[in-house]
Every structure is written in structure tokens, then in C-alpha cells.
Design an enzyme around this catalytic site. Structure first.
Site, PDB file in Angstrom:
ATOM      1  N   GLN B 129      12.393  26.570  46.020  1.00 61.77           N
ATOM      2  CA  GLN B 129      12.715  25.415  45.184  1.00 61.77           C
ATOM      3  C   GLN B 129      13.582  25.880  44.016  1.00 61.77           C
ATOM      4  O   GLN B 129      13.089  26.531  43.109  1.00 61.77           O
ATOM      5  CB  GLN B 129      11.415  24.799  44.687  1.00 61.77           C
ATOM      6  CG  GLN B 129      11.578  23.556  43.846  1.00 61.77           C
ATOM      7  CD  GLN B 129      10.213  23.071  43.329  1.00 61.77           C
ATOM      8  OE1 GLN B 129       9.174  23.595  43.710  1.00 61.77           O
ATOM      9  NE2 GLN B 129      10.218  22.087  42.478  1.00 61.77           N
ATOM     10  N   SER B 132      14.140  25.200  38.259  1.00 62.16           N
ATOM     11  CA  SER B 132      14.112  25.712  36.877  1.00 62.16           C
ATOM     12  C   SER B 132      15.296  26.625  36.582  1.00 62.16           C
ATOM     13  O   SER B 132      15.804  27.312  37.467  1.00 62.16           O
ATOM     14  CB  SER B 132      12.830  26.502  36.639  1.00 62.16           C
ATOM     15  OG  SER B 132      11.729  25.651  36.665  1.00 62.16           O
ATOM     16  N   SER B 164      10.009  30.938  43.192  1.00 63.50           N
ATOM     17  CA  SER B 164       9.011  31.625  44.000  1.00 63.50           C
ATOM     18  C   SER B 164       9.535  31.784  45.412  1.00 63.50           C
ATOM     19  O   SER B 164      10.084  30.840  45.975  1.00 63.50           O
ATOM     20  CB  SER B 164       7.719  30.820  44.069  1.00 63.50           C
ATOM     21  OG  SER B 164       7.249  30.559  42.787  1.00 63.50           O
ATOM     22  N   GLU B 247       4.330  17.666  44.136  1.00 63.28           N
ATOM     23  CA  GLU B 247       3.874  18.970  43.675  1.00 63.28           C
ATOM     24  C   GLU B 247       2.472  18.803  43.117  1.00 63.28           C
ATOM     25  O   GLU B 247       2.284  18.256  42.043  1.00 63.28           O
ATOM     26  CB  GLU B 247       4.824  19.519  42.609  1.00 63.28           C
ATOM     27  CG  GLU B 247       4.591  20.969  42.302  1.00 63.28           C
ATOM     28  CD  GLU B 247       5.755  21.555  41.490  1.00 63.28           C
ATOM     29  OE1 GLU B 247       6.054  22.717  41.664  1.00 63.28           O
ATOM     30  OE2 GLU B 247       6.346  20.823  40.675  1.00 63.28           O
ATOM     31  N   GLU B 369       1.429  22.600  26.775  1.00 67.31           N
ATOM     32  CA  GLU B 369       1.859  21.590  25.802  1.00 67.31           C
ATOM     33  C   GLU B 369       2.325  20.313  26.503  1.00 67.31           C
ATOM     34  O   GLU B 369       2.079  19.212  26.016  1.00 67.31           O
ATOM     35  CB  GLU B 369       2.989  22.147  24.928  1.00 67.31           C
ATOM     36  CG  GLU B 369       2.554  23.264  23.976  1.00 67.31           C
ATOM     37  CD  GLU B 369       2.270  24.592  24.668  1.00 67.31           C
ATOM     38  OE1 GLU B 369       2.705  24.779  25.833  1.00 67.31           O
ATOM     39  OE2 GLU B 369       1.584  25.435  24.060  1.00 67.31           O
TER      40      GLU B 369
END
Lengths: 361, 401, 400
Positions: B129, B132, B164, B247, B369
Site C-alpha cells: 500500500q 504514506s 509494509s 483497514e 492523537e
């Protein structure tokens, strides 16, 4: 997987929440404190009409014959509104004690409780050490502090016979041999009332003796821990909701304070703690309901999570309110003080922590 | 109130147990691999083929796609039973089955579905994937990797990170910026990328624990044919949302390798430190067990056919924090022993691994957060964050580091 | 004053306290009502003033001490080892009085400062309002021109000791059409003016020092304005900064580590004294470590002041930690006391009684900068992180 309450049980809880939400408001709590009344008799009477005192009393004795799971849910709702009535001692503690002790006197007490004509104060098992039990089961000595002792109809207390044998006694409190008073010192939690009693050849009835008493008290303690955990859960949930509501109403620097991450994350932390405490409380309920050998561990888990969570929710609710939170008018104090009361009510956090670790092998 | 299966669930579980007993015999013993050994991905293909023969390869997919149309609770039951064996399952297969193909099925052309769905099911295509980036983590829509049109192709340049299993993947799902003059959510397009295309450089990231399944992926003039675009040009954010919705927050790591609080308590007792840390240990244990029973409540909700609410994010949030706190306590108790990584003591390595992995876990798949914001906003109804980027063209946003 | 002189001066002060303080502290205060305790406090203030120990940094001509910041800090630290009735004058002498010294006319200063310093008068600080706490500039109490003066209408909240106050300093909104920081004006006023109504607020427990103050068309002469019209926010900030370094008690008014040891030595966990319990010892160790850290910070601040520098944001760190610590120690001591903790005497000293220490702890985490605001201060002033988003900036107050 069916780890939840049934729809019927949830309906009972919904009804209770609605009823208590409408009747047991903060205004009423403040009126109760101002009135100096022993307990909220009118509210108790309404609970009697709903059959709550006899909820888990067997149908044969005039009760509803429901189980401990229903009691868990009611305890949560009562914790939510901090109802100033002797529900915990009468319904959560005395009823199962009497039922397990058995016998004629116990049965007649159960019938009186179910009929709503009897409230009970229950002393912690270790509080009766200084009491002396003489011949004819006459009781001498002093006892304090016990919640609702000054106003309950009956006391259940563990004392020792001269040879050291533990006995569980029931004491009719309205008799010449009993002098009672409401403790004059300020009680930390203003919506509960505590009493002291002095016994002078008071007449008692022995409900159980010896090993049975030890077993009864052991079970009482674990059951109290689980049911109090539900009270704590209700209190925490309602304190969290109160803080949330206020954070949406209050503006500072041109924004709702609930929009600042300092507040959002604080309340998220509280909400997470509540979810974990609820899960542990449910596990306690399951262990109690199934009389699982896991009960000591489950009770300690429920109790530790409950105490930690209610304390956190009550403290942060006040903090979110800012200065107004510290005033009598703002109501935050009801939770803040109750949280601390419940933390020490049936054994403090250190004791339960030690027992919990003991259960891990 | 009980922890038992419903009759249907019990029947399904029995069926799965029987099937596993016949087909998973080879996985009775732990795989001969250390943590981070990438050979597990190849083994994963084999196990996926076996599952496919039994009809368990993608049980949540609809039957017409080759799945079983299983309910979420059946998925959980299968995973529970499967995990009684040492089978090679993990994101190397899960990204394709759980994320890539459901996204392709939702947004792809019939040809794309035909090309990818069945081979992924069979373990012939493993996926990664490519979302990011160094400057696009929690704020995913800030991706800067550029895709520019060139004839029938797109030419991609940029860098992805935390990918990953990129080193074992055959294909990747890629989110790239096709129009920087649009506001940031609108200039994105979604692509399917053959990982063997020239210009792709996969570099493993050496993490603080010294080993890693994570990679940086550098893309230099990588050509993607337009037929590998998924969804419309500029519609990439919506497509990526489908991926993210799939996900599930169950990437809690290789739990067998991680310490639990009970083992911490035993260590404390052994070292004479249990009493000193009694309250803290009890509180930690109560959080861990609370999470366990929370998950039982979640399963109950699934079993009753209910949707999971916003609180489901606490699984990762609480797990990661309990793991970090517990591992730190464990390392403290071990003292100087804990300072040496090459130790033979299995227990020491577990606390070490737990401590290191927890740091990643508190960030990956939604940082603490972000999750707390989600709880505050979705569960408690508090206001959303103030967004300085609303309505501003991407090219005009401040960049920072 | 060189270090030797300072030491000598402190030794004299210490002796003086040894002689005088016992008549005004501890046992001398037991069982007094708030009114009686206040009267004792006024006498103590006068006695200090005569000896030059009241308002040490203020000039001698107004009955202050005419000394340095260093002397003041040292004396106050010494004074805190006694249990003196100083609380009534903390705000009065800490903020309003130094402001009057800066902004008052000579005649007014001659008349009012000695009375305040000697404890005959108490001044209160009328800043916070129901919708203006952390966000002071959001205040709405209206000041409108009326001839040579102003008319005040509105409400103040959290005004400590207003019920005993003779004078007050107040921030008002004189112009709602400009951005919120720019429309404020600052005055001092006679609390006995017509139209001022003080209502004491009931707290969770104990006698209350906090009040609501209502203003119903209260007249204030323009001569009592401090600073420019519209310059009130600046003066308000000056007021909050006037005390460069507040000496606060290490236990934050709650039970000290030593008192906790005392309680733990007598309580039992299971069959052993609580003081032998590992968990209790750990809490105690944490407390002592934190206290030592704060003492080091305190020392650094003192050195900065002695060298003529401004102290840094240490105050924020200190308050954040000691307020939380007070809550923790109070709750831990109550856990040790078990059910006995449920019955308490609200007149017992907070420094001695864990229940009072605990129950009075929450407002300390709120008043004078909430924990959240202090963390912002540390993040912004120490770590240099950006300010929180402020949608109110530059917007006229009446359009917020």
C-alpha cells in the site's frame, strides 16, 4: 459470543434511567442536602412501587425473583444519579446475605424488604470486632460509621461469640437497647448519610454461625465489589457526559473549549477509561451470575477499573468546568466526593490491587 | 450473558476446526523464522492456495467474487481457529485480500477486477500500500508524489514511506497527486502499480529495533499505463477512502512475540518487585483485561449483526499504550540485562521487542492523537479540528519539513 | 545589600518571627471564626508594618519595608514555616496595592497605601467574569461615560475576599466596537459605592472566600481610571506580572511529604505499617524527587533575581506540579485512612488534614491559570511552539 445484557434487561435499565433522570435531579439532591432528611423517603417509596427492593428477592417471598444481572444494571443507573437511598445496603448486600443465610427470620426480613417496609444497614465484616455478644444473644458495644445506620430498620452485623466463633446477627434497630445518631461530623459525600449506634443489651437474632459466616462475608465482599463497580461506572459515565455538554457550551478565545485538543484528548481519555471499566464490570457481572471460580479476579478487576475511572471522570469533569466547577451550584462536587467515597467503601485500592495480583499465576 | 457461540457460530467453528485439522497439519510447530524474516511472505502464498481450495481464502468477499460472503463474526471465528496453528498469515497477504481487491471491486473496470481479483485470492499476487509519505502521515491528503500525464502513460516521481512488505509485493496501490492547483483532497488520483516497473527503488527502513518490515519506496520516472488508473482522474481521495474503510484496526503485531501483563507480574514477583509496583501493575492488568472483555463485547455486537461504533479504535490505542507501559516496566525490572539485545533469554527479547514495537504501533494506522480526536469528535460529538488548509490550492500550502 | 548583610538581616527577621509569630499562628488561631481570624490577621499586618516586614519592597513612607525583592522572598519563605493569618491580604497586597503605587496620585497614595499595608483596608481584584476566565479579554462588564466619570454595569465572578474588601481594582469594557483586547479600561473603586452588591459563593466545603459581585449603575470618577481609555488590557497584564516571583508553599497548602509520612506510619496495609509498603514508599520517593527538583528551580530563579534578571516561566512549572501533587497526596492519604476519611472536620487545617487538602485541591488546578493554560504557557514560552488557533483576533468584540 453473547457477552452483553439481554434486550429485556436493557429495557429495564432504560426504564430505570428514564425514571431516575426525571425524578432524581441535581435540584432534588441539593434539596435533600438542605432538608437534613435521613434519606430520600419519597424516592425510596417510588422505588418500592416499582418493586426494586424486592428485585432479586425470590417470588415466594414476595419479590420479583430477578437475578444479579438486573441488579448490576440498576446499580449503574443509581450511580448515574447518585440517588440518596439505602439501595446498596438493602438490596445489593442484605438481600443475598439473608437469602444465603436462610431460616425463618431471614425469610421474614426478605418479605419485609420486598414489601418495602424495611431498610437495612450492613456493617463491614471487620467493623464488629468491638461488639460483645452475651447470653441470650444480647449485644453490647458501639458501632460506627455505617451508612444509613441511624435511619435503617434493621442492621446486619458480624460479631463474635465469647469463644471467638463468628456470628451474623440481625438487629431490629427500633428497640430500647439501641441508641442511634446521625454522625454529626460532616460526611465527605453530602448525599449519603452515616450513623453510629450504641448497643446496651440489644436483642438480636443469630442468622448464621461459624464457617458459614466467613463464607457469606467472603461472597458479600466480592458481590459488593462488582455492584459498586457498576455504581462507579454510572457515575463516571454521567460525569463524562456532563463535562462534554459543558465543553460545548463554554467559549473561550472565540471557540468552544471542547474544540481544543487539550480538552478533546482529556475527554477521550476519560471515555476510553469508561469503555474499559464497563468491559471489566460486565466480566464481574458474568462471574457473579455464573458463580464462576473466576469471581475473585473478576471482582478485583471491576473494582480497580471502576475506582480509577470514576476518580478520573469526576476530577476531570470539575477541571473542564473551570472555576464554576468548584461551586456548590455547579454540581460537579456530587461526583467528585462520591468518587472518593466509593473508592474506599468496600476495601481500598491497595487491598484490591494486592488481591488482583495474587490471582495472576 | 455468556461467552458461548450461537448455534450457527458453533456450527461454523466446528466446520473450520475440521477443515484445519485436515489441512493445517504442516503448521503445528512454529515456523523456522525469526522476527522480520521476509521468507514468511513466500510461505504465505502457499497457505493462501490451500485456503483457496477449501473456500477460506477470502471469506469476507461475496460469493460471486469467489469468497464465502461470511459475516464479520465468522471472519473472527476463522481467524481465532486459524491462529491456533502457526500459519503464515499477515499483511503480506492481508493487504491484497483485505484492502486492494475490495477497493478494485468498488471502483475498478471489469477488466481490472478480472485481472486482479482471482490471482490475489490464490496468493499469486501480493500487494503493498503506497500511501504514506514523509510529509503525509496522519494528514494523508498531503501526498506530494506527482503523477504527470504523458501520452497513454502517467509518469510518477516521489517518495513513499512506511510501506509494509513492499519488498515482497508484486503490485502496489498508489495514491499520487495529479493536479497541485486543486485543493488538496481534489488533486489526487489512485493507481495500481506493477512493482517490477523500472524506476522503483525499495529500501528497507532500519527501525529502532534494527529490523523491519517497513520500507521507503523511491519512484523515479516510473511509467504507469493509464489502464492501471483506478477511478477517475482527481477522484483518488474517494477511492483511497474505500481502502481506509476496509483497514481494520487489527494490526497489533505478532502477539506471540509480545509480552503480556501476566508475564510482567510474574517477572515482578520473581524479582521481589511486585509489591512495590502493586497499584501500577494492577491498573495495567485491568486495562489489558478490560480490552480483552471490550473485544468480547465488540464480537457480541458483530454476532448480533450490529455495526461497530467509533469506540472500536480503542483496541489499537489501548493495546499499544499498555504494551509500551508494560514493556518499559519489564525492562526496568530486568535492569542491566535489558540493555543487551543479543541475549538468549526469550523473556528479555520479548520485553525489548514489545517496547520497540509499541513505539511504532502508537503511530501506525492512526496515531494516538488522531484516534483521540476521532473518539472526541465521533463518540462525544466535540468540534472538529480547525483546518488551515481548507479551500487552499495544494501548491500554496506551507510545506515545512 | 551584600550576601553577608542579607544573612544578618534574615537572622534578625527570623528572631523577630520567633518572638512574635507564636501569638498569631497555630494554636492562637484554633477555633476562630473567619471574622475573628481576620481581626487577628489585621493586627499581625500592623505589627509587621511597624517592624518593616509588611510589603517589604514598597517604600517606607507608605509603611512598607523599603527593601529588595530578595528580602521579600526570603522573609515570605520564612513566614510560611508558621501558620499565620496572611491569606486575607495575599491578593490585596500582591496586586492592587503595587498597581496603586504606580498609577495613583500622591494624595491618594498617601491616604490609601498605608491603610492597605497595615491591614486596615483590604483590596480585591475584579477581573474574572462568568464568561471571562482564562480568556480575560472576553469580559463584558460595561463602563459608559457619565459626565466626569463612568457608570459600571455587569457582573464579576471569583472575586476573593470581596465580602471584606474596602477597595477594588476592576477591568471593564468601555468600547465593544473594537477588537476585544482594545476596548478595555481599568479603574480602582470604592467597594462601598452605591450599586455594588457582593454575594458569597458556596463552595464544595468550608467557609468561602469567593464571591460574585454585581454592579448596578455604579459611579466611578474618571480620576480613578488607571491607564488610558482602551488601555485596560495592558494594565491588567501588568497587574498579573507585578509579582515577579510568587513564593508558594511546596505542599501547595496541602499536606506535606512529612505529614504524609506521619499518616503512613500510623496506617496499616494488611498486617504491616503502610510506611513499609513498597507502593507507598514509591509515591513518597516520587514526591520527594519532585520537591527537590522544584527547589533547584527555585534556587535558579532566586539567583536570576539576585543578578537583576527576570525569572523565567518557572512559576508555571511549579504551579502545575504542586497542585497535582497536592491532589495525589491527599487522595493517597485518604486511601490509607479507609472509611475514617469519610467523616471529616471542614475547619481542620488543609496542611494537616488530608481530607481538607484533597477537597480544596481542585480550584488550585483552575485558579490563577488552569493546568491547560499553564501547559500552553510552557509549550509557547519555553518550547516556542505556536499559539492555539484564535478566531477572535482582530474581530470587533460585539461581533464575536
Amino acid at each position: 459470543m453473547n457477552f452483553d445484557f439481554s434486550d429485556d434487561q436493557k429495557m429495564l435499565a432504560d426504564h430505570a434511567r428514564q425514571f431516575l433522570g426525571e425524578t432524581c435531579t441535581f435540584d432534588r439532591l441539593r434539596e435533600f442536602v438542605a432538608s437534613g432528611e435521613d434519606y430520600d423517603r419519597a424516592l425510596w417509596q417510588q422505588m418500592v412501587e416499582l418493586g426494586w427492593p424486592g428485585l432479586s428477592v425470590p417470588e415466594a417471598a414476595g419479590g420479583l425473583g430477578l437475578g444479579v444481572l438486573e441488579l448490576c444494571l440498576l446499580s449503574e443507573e443509581i450511580g448515574r444519579v447518585l440517588a440518596p437511598v439505602p439501595f446498596f445496603s438493602t438490596v445489593c448486600q442484605a438481600v443475598p446475605l439473608l437469602e444465603q443465610a436462610g431460616g425463618e427470620v431471614a425469610d421474614s426480613l426478605l418479605a419485609r424488604i420486598a414489601a418495602g417496609t424495611c431498610t437495612v444497614a450492613v456493617a463491614n465484616p471487620d467493623q464488629g470486632h468491638s461488639l460483645e455478644l452475651g447470653g441470650n444473644s444480647c449485644l453490647d458495644g458501639a458501632l460506627a460509621p455505617v451508612a444509613w445506620l441511624h435511619c435503617a430498620d434493621v442492621l446486619l452485623v458480624t460479631a463474635s461469640e465469647t469463644d471467638g466463633t463468628a456470628v451474623l446477627l440481625s438487629v431490629e434497630l427500633d428497640q430500647p437497647g439501641v441508641q442511634r445518631e446521625r454522625l454529626a461530623a460532616q460526611v465527605l459525600d453530602s448525599v449519603s448519610a452515616w450513623g453510629a449506634a450504641h448497643f446496651d443489651k440489644a436483642l438480636t437474632t443469630v442468622l448464621a454461625r461459624g464457617e458459614l459466616v466467613v463464607a457469606l462475608n467472603h461472597k458479600l465482599r466480592l458481590r459488593s465489589a462488582v455492584l459498586l463497580a457498576f455504581e462507579q461506572l454510572g457515575g463516571a459515565d454521567s460525569a463524562c457526559t456532563m463535562a462534554r455538554d459543558y465543553s460545548l457550551e463554554r467559549y473561550t478565545f472565540g471557540r468552544q473549549i471542547g474544540g481544543y485538543q487539550a480538552i478533546k484528548h482529556k475527554l477521550a481519555d476519560v471515555r476510553v477509561a469508561i469503555e474499559l471499566a464497563r468491559s471489566n464490570a460486565y466480566y464481574g457481572a458474568w462471574a457473579l451470575y455464573t458463580d464462576s471460580p473466576e469471581l475473585p479476579r473478576a471482582a478485583a478487576l471491576a473494582r480497580i477499573s471502576g475506582t480509577e475511572t470514576f476518580t478520573l471522570a469526576a476530577e476531570e469533569n470539575l477541571q473542564v468546568h473551570g472555576g464554576i466547577g468548584y461551586t456548590w451550584e455547579a454540581n460537579c462536587h456530587f461526583y467528585y466526593q462520591r468518587a472518593r467515597l466509593l473508592a474506599v467503601a468496600v476495601g481500598g485500592p491497595d487491598q484490591w490491587a494486592a488481591e488482583l495480583l495474587e490471582s495472576i499465576r | 450473558m455468556d461467552f458461548n457461540d450461537s448455534p450457527e457460530e458453533a456450527a461454523f467453528r466446528q466446520e473450520v476446526k475440521t477443515w484445519l485439522a485436515e489441512n493445517a497439519q504442516a503448521y503445528r510447530e512454529p515456523l523456522p523464522l525469526g522476527p522480520g524474516d521476509i521468507r514468511i511472505a513466500e510461505m504465505g502464498r502457499e497457505w493462501q492456495k490451500i485456503k483457496a481450495r477449501g473456500g477460506y481464502a477470502a471469506i469476507s468477499w461475496p460469493t460471486e467474487a469467489g469468497g464465502r460472503g461470511a459475516t464479520p463474526i465468522e471472519e473472527v471465528i476463522f481467524a481465532e481457529e486459524e491462529n491456533r496453528y502457526h500459519v503464515p498469515v499477515g499483511p503480506f497477504v492481508g493487504i491484497g485480500v483485505g484492502l486492494a481487491v475490495p477497493t478494485i471491486r468498488a471502483h475498478g473496470t471489469p477488466e481490472q477486477i478480472e485481472q486482479f481479483a482471482h490471482p490475489t485470492l490464490m496468493g499469486d499476487i501480493l500487494w503493498c500500500q503506497l500511501f504514506s509519505e514523509p510529509a503525509a502521515g496522519s494528514d494523508l491528503a498531503a501526498v506530494r508524489t506527482r503523477a504527470q500525464r504523458d501520452g497513454d502513460d502517467w509518469v510518477v516521481n516521489g517518495q513513499k514511506v512506511w510501506t509494509s512488505w513492499a519488498h515482497t509485493a508484486d503490485w502496489g496501490i498508489l495514491l499520487a497527486r495529479t493536479d497541485p492547483e486543486q485543493v488538496k483532497h481534489k488533486g489526487l488520483t489512485f493507481f495500481l502499480l506493477d512493482m517490477r516497473t523500472p524506476g522503483i527503488d525499495v529500501r528497507p527502513i532500519r527501525s529502532i529495533s534494527g529490523e523491519s518490515e517497513f520500507n521507503e519506496v523511491f519512484l523515479t520516472d516510473v511509467r504507469i499505463p493509464d489502464r492501471c488508473r483506478l477511478g477517475e482522474v482527481g477522484a483518488g481521495w474517494g477511492v483511497a477512502m474505500t481502502t481506509l474503510m476496509n483497514e481494520r484496526a487489527n494490526s497489533t503485531g505478532e502477539s506471540l512475540l509480545l509480552p503480556d501483563v501476566s508475564s510482567l507480574v510474574r517477572l515482578a514477583r520473581e524479582r521481589g518487585l511486585a509489591e512495590k509496583n502493586q497499584r501500577e501493575l494492577a491498573a495495567l492488568y485491568a486495562r489489558e483485561q478490560g480490552l480483552k472483555y471490550f473485544q468480547a463485547r465488540q464480537l457480541t455486537a458483530l454476532s448480533r449483526g450490529e455495526q461497530l461504533g467509533p469506540m472500536s479504535v480503542i483496541s489499537k490505542l489501548v493495546f499499544a499504550n499498555v504494551l509500551q507501559d508494560g514493556s518499559a516496566m519489564g525492562l526496568d525490572m530486568l535492569g542491566l540485562e535489558a540493555a543487551f539485545l543479543a541475549t538468549e533469554d526469550h523473556r528479555v527479547t520479548r520485553f525489548q521487542y514489545g517496547y520497540q514495537w509499541a513505539a511504532a504501533l502508537r503511530i501506525a494506522g492512526g496515531a494516538d492523537e488522531i484516534l483521540k480526536n476521532q473518539i472526541a469528535e465521533r463518540e462525544l460529538g466535540l468540534p472538529g479540528e480547525i483546518r488551515a488548509d481548507k479551500g487552499v490550492p495544494f501548491s500554496q500550502l506551507p510545506v515545512g519539513r | 545589600m551584600n550576601p553577608q548583610e542579607l544573612n544578618d538581616w534574615l537572622a534578625t527577621a527570623r528572631n523577630w518571627l520567633q518572638e512574635q509569630a507564636p501569638d498569631y499562628s497555630g494554636k492562637a488561631r484554633q477555633g476562630l471564626t473567619m471574622d475573628e481570624d481576620l481581626a487577628l490577621g489585621r493586627r499581625w499586618q500592623a505589627l509587621k508594618s511597624d517592624a518593616g516586614y509588611a510589603c517589604i519592597t514598597l517604600p517606607r513612607q507608605y509603611d512598607g519595608g523599603g527593601g529588595t525583592e530578595m528580602q521579600k522572598i526570603l522573609f515570605e519563605a520564612e513566614e510560611k514555616t508558621w501558620d499565620l493569618p496572611n491569606t486575607y491580604f495575599g491578593i490585596s497586597l500582591g496586586m492592587p496595592v503595587p498597581m496603586l503605587l504606580r498609577y495613583g496620585s500622591e494624595a491618594v497614595k498617601d491616604e490609601l497605601l498605608p491603610k492597605a499595608i497595615r491591614g486596615e483596608h483590604i483590596w480585591c481584584q475584579l477581573f474574572s467574569e462568568p464568561a471571562a476566565g482564562s480568556d480575560l479579554a472576553a469580559l463584558t462588564l460595561k463602563a459608559t461615560r457619565d459626565g466626569d466619570g463612568w457608570r459600571l454595569n455587569g457582573q464579576k465572578l471569583w472575586t476573593s475576599w470581596a465580602q471584606y474588601s474596602d477597595w477594588g481594582i476592576i477591568v471593564t469594557r468601555s468600547d465593544p466596537t473594537v477588537p476585544k483586547h482594545a476596548g478595555l479600561t481599568y479603574f480602582y473603586l470604592d467597594m462601598k459605592s452605591e450599586g455594588v452588591e457582593v454575594r458569597t459563593i458556596r463552595k464544595l466545603a468550608g467557609e468561602s472566600e469567593i464571591n460574585e459581585v454585581f454592579f448596578n449603575n455604579v459611579y466611578v470618577p474618571d480620576s480613578q481610571r488607571m491607564g488610558e481609555v482602551g488601555g485596560g488590557f495592558k494594565v491588567a497584564i501588568e497587574t498579573l506580572m507585578v509579582e515577579r516571583y510568587a513564593v508558594s508553599d511546596e505542599a501547595c497548602g496541602g499536606i506535606s511529604a512529612e505529614r504524609f509520612i506521619d499518616i503512613a506510619a500510623r496506617a496499616r496495609i494488611g498486617s504491616r505499617p503502610a510506611l513499609e509498603d513498597g507502593e507507598v514508599r514509591r509515591l513518597l520517593a516520587d514526591t520527594l524527587v519532585e520537591r527537590q527538583g522544584l527547589r533547584s528551580i527555585h534556587r535558579r530563579a532566586m539567583e536570576a533575581i539576585a543578578a537583576g534578571h527576570e525569572p523565567g516561566p518557572e512559576g508555571a512549572i511549579r504551579k502545575l506540579l504542586i497542585a497535582k501533587r497536592r491532589l495525589l497526596l491527599g487522595a493517597a492519604a485518604m486511601d490509607l485512612m479507609g472509611p475514617d476519611a469519610l467523616l471529616y472536620d471542614s475547619s481542620a487545617a488543609q496542611s494537616n488534614d488530608p481530607v481538607n487538602a484533597w477537597i480544596e485541591a481542585p480550584p488550585i488546578r483552575i485558579a490563577g491559570g488552569t493546568d491547560e493554560i499553564l501547559r500552553n504557557t510552557i509549550a509557547e514560552k519555553v518550547l516556542r511552539l505556536p499559539q492555539d488557533h484564535r478566531p477572535d483576533k482582530g474581530v470587533p468584540f460585539n461581533q464575536l
